[in-house]
Design an enzyme around this catalytic site. Sequence first.
Site, mmCIF file in Angstrom:
data_model
loop_
_atom_site.group_PDB
_atom_site.id
_atom_site.type_symbol
_atom_site.label_atom_id
_atom_site.label_comp_id
_atom_site.label_asym_id
_atom_site.label_seq_id
_atom_site.Cartn_x
_atom_site.Cartn_y
_atom_site.Cartn_z
ATOM 1 N N ASN A 86 0.897 -1.025 0.032
ATOM 2 C CA ASN A 86 0.115 0.019 -0.038
ATOM 3 C C ASN A 86 0.690 1.181 0.033
ATOM 4 O OD1 ASN A 86 -2.270 1.695 0.264
ATOM 5 N ND2 ASN A 86 -3.342 0.012 1.324
ATOM 6 N N HIS A 116 24.116 1.589 9.899
ATOM 7 C CA HIS A 116 25.212 2.085 10.028
ATOM 8 C C HIS A 116 26.081 1.401 11.293
ATOM 9 C CE1 HIS A 116 24.429 5.306 7.137
ATOM 10 N NE2 HIS A 116 23.218 5.370 7.452
ATOM 11 N N GLY A 143 0.271 -1.653 9.086
ATOM 12 C CA GLY A 143 0.743 -0.334 8.898
ATOM 13 C C GLY A 143 1.645 0.121 9.745
ATOM 14 N N LYS A 167 14.064 -8.988 15.154
ATOM 15 C CA LYS A 167 14.675 -10.247 15.339
ATOM 16 C C LYS A 167 13.770 -11.361 14.579
ATOM 17 C CE LYS A 167 16.747 -10.402 19.951
ATOM 18 N NZ LYS A 167 16.800 -10.628 21.316
#
Length: 187
Positions: A86, A116, A143, A167
């Site tokens: 969506n 990072h 969502g 995880k």
Amino acid sequence: MSEKTEKQKMLAGELYLADDVELTNDNKRASLLLKQYNFTTVEDTEMRLEILKKLFGKIKAKIQIVPPFHCDYGSNIYVGDEFYMNYGCVILDCNIVHIGDNVKCAPYVQIYTAYHPTDPQIRQTKKELAAPINIGNNVWIGGGAIVCPGVDIGDNTTIGAGSVVVKDIPANVIAVGNPCKVIRSVS
């Protein structure tokens, strides 16, 4: 033996420089295709499919992504049949993203292979990392959920809205929260 390219390092999960010429060109290619895609309308079904075929590493016949959609390269995304994503979704595909058949994503789902270094000295070198993501068949992602680097989500699983998946989540469960945890089985 020759030294690995930055792209090879990226896909191997090693430190790499994203501003490498090859990666920059790959990103520009994806940006141009995404610009075209995000300006299509509901009536442009065939055009959308053709753009996604050029953008993604591999797709099956039935795929629907509602614009706007964003990704880094597209070529590292492999999508199964009957995929639906969506509005406002993002896939940072600095590593491989495998998405199975019959996967549905609600608005603003974020799938991130990129991250990072936590060591600030390494981070100052501008080097980045990426880990693959695998999403099984018949998965529903609610969502605003975020799927983090290196995660596997098993078949027939539901990820609740707003969850942060850090995880692996097994097959046949409902998992929710931040961090995302299994709350019950569906089998």
